[in-house]
Design a protein around this motif. Sequence first.
Motif, short mmCIF file in Angstrom:
data_model
loop_
_atom_site.label_atom_id
_atom_site.label_comp_id
_atom_site.label_asym_id
_atom_site.label_seq_id
_atom_site.Cartn_x
_atom_site.Cartn_y
_atom_site.Cartn_z
N ILE A 31 0.84 -1.21 0.00
CA ILE A 31 0.00 0.00 0.00
C ILE A 31 0.87 1.26 0.00
O ILE A 31 0.67 2.17 -0.81
N PHE A 32 1.85 1.29 0.89
CA PHE A 32 2.67 2.49 0.99
C PHE A 32 3.60 2.65 -0.20
O PHE A 32 3.95 3.78 -0.56
N TRP A 196 -7.70 1.93 9.19
CA TRP A 196 -7.25 3.28 8.81
C TRP A 196 -8.19 4.27 9.48
O TRP A 196 -9.40 4.27 9.21
N ILE A 197 -7.65 5.06 10.39
CA ILE A 197 -8.49 5.99 11.14
C ILE A 197 -8.02 7.43 10.94
O ILE A 197 -6.85 7.69 10.62
N LEU A 210 -9.01 15.48 2.76
CA LEU A 210 -9.33 14.14 3.23
C LEU A 210 -10.00 13.31 2.14
O LEU A 210 -9.70 12.12 1.97
N GLU A 211 -10.86 13.93 1.37
CA GLU A 211 -11.51 13.23 0.26
C GLU A 211 -10.47 12.76 -0.75
O GLU A 211 -10.55 11.63 -1.26
N ASP A 216 -7.04 8.38 -3.03
CA ASP A 216 -5.68 7.89 -3.28
C ASP A 216 -5.44 6.56 -2.58
O ASP A 216 -4.77 5.67 -3.12
N LEU A 217 -5.99 6.41 -1.38
CA LEU A 217 -5.85 5.14 -0.65
C LEU A 217 -6.61 4.03 -1.36
O LEU A 217 -6.11 2.90 -1.47
N ASP A 218 -7.80 4.33 -1.86
CA ASP A 218 -8.56 3.35 -2.64
C ASP A 218 -7.74 2.88 -3.85
O ASP A 218 -7.64 1.68 -4.13
N ARG A 219 -7.17 3.84 -4.56
CA ARG A 219 -6.40 3.51 -5.75
C ARG A 219 -5.13 2.74 -5.39
O ARG A 219 -4.71 1.82 -6.11
#
Length: 278
Positions: A31-32, A196-197, A210-211, A216-219
Amino acid sequence: MPKSSMGPEKTPSGNKKLRIGKIAYANLFPIFSVLENNPDNRGYEFIEGVPSELNRRIRNGEIDISPSSSIEYLRHRDAYSIIEDHSISSKGPVRSILLFSRRSIEDLDGRTVLVSTQSETSVALLRIILNKFYEMTCTLEASSEELAEALKTHDSYLLIGDDALREEHKWPDLHVYDAGDIWYKKTGLPFTFALWIVRKGCCFEDPELLEKFTLDLDRAKSTALKNLRRIARISPLRDLLSEDELVAYWEGISYDFGEEHKRGFELFRKYSEELGLL
């Protein structure tokens, strides 16, 4: 000095940056690796730490978003929001939350079990396993010793993350128990080690930031899961685990947080509450 808890840091140009906690374990490397190499990530500052350290830092307002221990969220639910559909979970063996023991687990009643200082959820899970599933009472003692040294004075030691992966096959004479596997066999449900909080209010002035991170996290998750072999070739653990082993390890982790995960998470909350862990 700790950074302000009022919200994301500002760059010299005045643009805000989200401070993102980074667990530098192999489980989140896919992920990272995508997140950090995204050319459009200039609005993010990645702050590295072990899970217990990142728990403290997000609680104190030193970071804004983090993959943090499930127990941290449960203990401070009013302070955080969950980023939906993301977690570190397992449905069976997780391979990086391991109890190494000179005795069988059934023979640990009344004994002291060493536990890693790097994790809080895994320690809570071990407490549940020992108390609820095996009906035993053990003393859990935090330690940062190497496994070889620890086992000179104690029968068992819970290791997590890359430490567990490194030791997994070195001790043929020890009993090695996978905490994720025990949970699944006893409950039939996934176990969620981390969520993920987001610290509530951190993006009050700029909700679009944040959106953007959520997208970006989804992708990053989608891209990483499609490219595990390529990512394995650049993993810091590529000298320890083969490409096939790394891919198999990542494929054994669930990065989602669906309805079945939530049922397992609710059971973890229930047991933690009953044992006074919250």
